[in-house]
Design a protein around this motif. Structure first.
Motif, PDB file in Angstrom:
ATOM      1  N   GLU A 117      -6.963  -7.442   9.651  1.00  0.00           N
ATOM      2  CA  GLU A 117      -7.924  -6.333   9.683  1.00  0.00           C
ATOM      3  C   GLU A 117      -7.508  -5.193   8.755  1.00  0.00           C
ATOM      4  O   GLU A 117      -8.143  -4.141   8.711  1.00  0.00           O
ATOM      5  N   ALA A 118      -6.416  -5.365   8.067  1.00  0.00           N
ATOM      6  CA  ALA A 118      -5.901  -4.351   7.139  1.00  0.00           C
ATOM      7  C   ALA A 118      -5.620  -3.021   7.845  1.00  0.00           C
ATOM      8  O   ALA A 118      -5.894  -1.946   7.296  1.00  0.00           O
ATOM      9  N   ARG A 146      -2.725 -10.780   4.250  1.00  0.00           N
ATOM     10  CA  ARG A 146      -3.898 -11.026   5.096  1.00  0.00           C
ATOM     11  C   ARG A 146      -3.511 -11.743   6.392  1.00  0.00           C
ATOM     12  O   ARG A 146      -4.037 -11.439   7.468  1.00  0.00           O
ATOM     13  N   ASP A 181      -1.885  -9.168   8.567  1.00  0.00           N
ATOM     14  CA  ASP A 181      -2.673  -7.973   8.868  1.00  0.00           C
ATOM     15  C   ASP A 181      -4.136  -8.214   8.498  1.00  0.00           C
ATOM     16  O   ASP A 181      -4.674  -7.573   7.586  1.00  0.00           O
ATOM     17  N   TRP A 216       0.852  -1.203   0.000  1.00  0.00           N
ATOM     18  CA  TRP A 216       0.000   0.000   0.000  1.00  0.00           C
ATOM     19  C   TRP A 216       0.883   1.246   0.000  1.00  0.00           C
ATOM     20  O   TRP A 216       0.519   2.260  -0.596  1.00  0.00           O
ATOM     21  N   LEU A 272      -3.161  -1.024   5.816  1.00  0.00           N
ATOM     22  CA  LEU A 272      -3.768  -0.392   4.640  1.00  0.00           C
ATOM     23  C   LEU A 272      -4.343   0.976   5.006  1.00  0.00           C
ATOM     24  O   LEU A 272      -4.235   1.944   4.234  1.00  0.00           O
ATOM     25  N   ALA A 273      -4.914   1.052   6.197  1.00  0.00           N
ATOM     26  CA  ALA A 273      -5.561   2.302   6.627  1.00  0.00           C
ATOM     27  C   ALA A 273      -4.560   3.456   6.734  1.00  0.00           C
ATOM     28  O   ALA A 273      -4.946   4.622   6.727  1.00  0.00           O
ATOM     29  N   TRP A 324     -11.795 -11.226   0.763  1.00  0.00           N
ATOM     30  CA  TRP A 324     -11.055 -10.382   1.708  1.00  0.00           C
ATOM     31  C   TRP A 324     -10.501  -9.148   0.984  1.00  0.00           C
ATOM     32  O   TRP A 324     -10.699  -8.017   1.430  1.00  0.00           O
ATOM     33  N   LYS A 382     -11.531  -5.246   1.628  1.00  0.00           N
ATOM     34  CA  LYS A 382     -10.565  -4.323   2.226  1.00  0.00           C
ATOM     35  C   LYS A 382     -10.142  -3.214   1.266  1.00  0.00           C
ATOM     36  O   LYS A 382      -9.925  -2.082   1.673  1.00  0.00           O
TER      37      LYS A 382
END
Ligand code: COA
Ligand code: AMP
Length: 636
Positions: A355-356, A350, A353, A328, A359-360, A384, A388
């Motif tokens: 819950e990603a 995945r 991480d 990301w 990525l946030a 998934w 996400k």
């Protein structure tokens, strides 16, 4: 039914024309390429089943990837962004800069007497010089053969033996998390194993990795040679001349040298960039693969450059370099519009991480599509990633042999609804069918061999390097008139193709195509092993992993753990770490048919705890029972 019947818009029209009037379709597609002599014909079927595309045309692939864009005013645009998560650095080459580097290195090769038709083996990590060497070969009409850096000396030697190169281009080494791979000792070993050692060896020295040309008599240092070189211009070659040979795993230990032509390749990849990936000039595509695999050839190097786009060449992993946010970060930093990777990379992210959260931390709003290939995109991973990322996640199916997608959801031509587990429909030019063992076409939903009616479209393999017999035997003779993909699957009532897996002894480990036959050949060399079988079993992260079953020689008393350690070391040494061969089970006997064929598929089903039936041709059912007891599942 074929997938041509799906849809009624742009896809259906394009597919129909590609089948009913391939001349018109592929001559029109050819207009996007700069030719020295433009084609007046698309297909030459005079020597069928050896088909050739654009038989009367000439061009230069490097000109199409670089010179034409500089001439068109794109000289200052980014052509290649090298992002090394291993070094924590990035470096951008504009089209003008890349052209300068490529012309210089082409001059290095020319000064060594290398010219059109000569082979050059490139054994390099993910550094810009790998792409520069490929394009330099294309520039002078030399045929490159890239060898993945994760392969050991014997694999490199096998490729040198077959291609008989005049030059070998390499680097002091590659970087893997936590360790440095020194290439020069591997190259020395490979040269010791081959009778076809090339006369010229060029080494790109990397600062942090020991080893340089200076330590070897007559070897050239990349930087010194390039600094002194007279830049070389483009040489026009026949569209049908080979651009590259890329070796891939077959069912035997001997790799297959897939030959790609210049003209068909340029047309097909150019067509695919807009119609499939929806990428054009000035847009950024990142293919997170390796230039040693076909995905890297087609969509790290040639595809994006052919259309004047920007490509990202990433040296790193999806996780651990430094974390599961690496992908990301790259998307945000370089404004990536299309990301293409293997499902295993998404599974790795995945796992780290779920819950990603990583990525946030990044703004990935430039990303329009995530493309996946190399292995089946399993529905779980698909769901998934879709949830996400919030962008379409598009599976597409292809092979080293085809060089570009056989089945895809053509995002630029006509996006279609996505069905999890399916790479969608046949790409124009590919007449995909499912046939049973006797070669009869089966109906919707019925599993069988996936075949493609000949001729294959442009860009697909022209054959195997100097081995027409093997080409015909491996791909064309099982079902005359069809190309055998080696995959099995089915087509549903909507024309969606579902690829279920290989029907031969090729396996896919973390998107890396490997031959169980090659591993068996190594395991069989052990003094205590009477016979063995290696099968690909399910692996949550890597899709598949090799699992070895060995029968010991009578009287052999070796400790099983010692045997395992020795076999693992042998496979790592002779094939490479990338084989990830770690499982060894000692068995009393291997299940075989009365004709002596090892029942590898049944073994795999037992190991995967799948239902299986006992074949009527089995020599000794008790052997299967013993295996089932050892590995645990129920007989159905
Ligand atoms: N040069 C030398 N060694 C290499 C290598 C290379 N280019 N690539 C991998 N290896 C080695 C690794 O270091 C590892 O060695 P180890 O056994 O000492 O740890 C071994 O080969 C297996 O590597 P890999 O398959 O990459 O497994 P991993 O556990 O290190 O990483 C993933 C798992 C999923 C993160 C990784 O496989 C990945 O990124 N996969 C994407 C695959 C891909 O892009 N495929 C291309 C087809 S589209
Ligand atoms: P390679 O030649 O390394 O690209 O590997 C090709 C093989 O990988 C195919 O024959 C398939 O078995 C598998 N493969 C690649 N992409 C997909 C996909 N999208 N779905 C299912 N299998 C795939």
């Amino acid at each position: 039914m074929t997938s041509a019947e799906h849809g009624n818009g742009a896809y259906a029209d394009a597919f129909a024309e590609s089948v009913t009037d391939p001349e018109a379709f592929w001559l029109r597609a050819a207009e996007a390429v700069d030719w020295d002599t433009a084609p007046t014909r698309a297909l030459d079927d005079s020597a069928a089943p050896m088909y050739r595309w654009y038989p009367d045309a000439t061009l230069n692939t490097c000109h199409n990837a670089l010179d034409r864009h500089v001439a068109a005013g794109r000289g200052d645009q980014a052509a290649l962004i090298y992002d090394s998560a291993m070094l924590g650095t990035t470096c951008t080459y504009t089209y003008a800069e890349l052209l300068t580097e490529v012309s210089r290195f082409a001059g290095v090769l020319t000064a060594q007497g290398i010219s059109a038709g000569d082979r050059v083996v490139i054994y390099m990590p993910m550094i810009p010089e790998a792409a520069i060497a490929m394009l330099a070969c294309a520039r002078i009409g030399a045929v490159h053969s890239m060898v993945f850096g994760g392969f050991a000396a014997a694999e490199l030697a096998a490729r040198i033996d077959d291609a008989q190169p005049k030059a070998l281009v390499t680097a002091s080494g590659g970087l893997e998390p936590g360790r440095t791979i020194e290439y020069l000792p591997i190259v020395e070993r490979a040269l010791g194993l081959t009778d076809n050692a090339p006369g010229t060896i060029v080494v790109k020295n990397r600062e942090r990795i020991p080893g340089s040309a200076a330590d070897h008599d007559g070897w050239l240092d990349w930087d010194t040679a390039a600094a002194d070189a007279e830049p070389a211009g483009c040489v026009a070659v026949a569209a049908t001349d080979p651009l590259y040979i890329l070796y891939t795993s077959g069912t035997t230990g001997k790799p297959k040298g897939v030959v790609r032509d210049n003209g068909g390749h340029a047309v097909a990849l150019t067509w695919s960039m807009r119609n499939l990936y929806d990428i054009g000039a000035g847009q950024v595509m990142w293919t997170a693969s390796d230039v040693g695999w076909v995905v890297g050839h087609s969509y790290i190097v040639y595809g994006p450059l052919l259309v004047g786009a920007t490509t990202v060449l990433y040296e790193g992993k999806p996780v651990g370099t430094p974390d599961a946010g690496a992908f990301w970060r790259v998307v945000e930093q370089h404004g990536v519009r299309a990301l293409f990777t293997a499902p295993t990379a998404i599974r790795a992210i995945r796992k780290e991480d779920p819950e990603a959260a990583e990525l946030a931390k990044y703004d990935i709003s430039t990303l329009t599509t995530l493309f996946a290939a190399g292995e089946r995109l399993d529905p779980d991973t698909y769901e998934w990633a879709t949830a996400k990322l919030g962008v379409p996640v598009v599976d597409h199916w292809w092979q080293t042999e085809t060089g570009w997608a056989i089945c895809a959801n053509l995002r630029g031509l006509e996006p279609m609804p996505i069905k999890a587990g399916s790479p969608t429909v046949a790409v124009p030019g590919y007449r995909v069918q499912i046939v049973d063992a006797g070669g009869s076409e089966v109906g919707p939903g019925t599993e069988g061999n996936i075949v493609i009616r000949l001729p294959l479209p442009p860009g697909t393999l022209a054959g195997l390097w100097r081995d027409e017999d093997r080409y015909v035997k491996s791909y064309l003779s099982t079902f005359p008139g069809y190309y055998l993909t080696g995959d099995s699957g089915y087509i549903d009532a909507d024309g969606y193709v579902f690829v279920l897996g290989r029907s031969d002894d090729v396996i896919n480990v973390a998107g890396h195509r490997l031959s169980t036959g090659a591993m068996e050949a190594v395991v069989a060399q052990h003094a205590a092993v009477a016979e063995c079988a290696v099968v690909g079993i399910k692996d949550d992260l890597k899709g598949q992993r090799p699992s070895g079953y060995v029968v010991l020689k009578a009287g052999a008393t070796i400790d099983h753990e010692v045997l395992r350690t020795e076999l693992v070391a042998m496979v790592r040494d002779q094939i490479g770490a990338v084989a990830t061969f770690r499982d060894v089970t000692v068995v009393q006997a291997l299940p075989k048919t009365r004709s002596g064929k090892i029942l590898r598929k049944t073994m795999r089903q037992i190991a995967d705890h799948e239902d299986y039936s006992v074949p009527s041709t089995i020599e000794d059912p008790a052997v299967l029972d013993a295996l089932a007891k050892l590995l645990g599942p129920e007989v159905s």
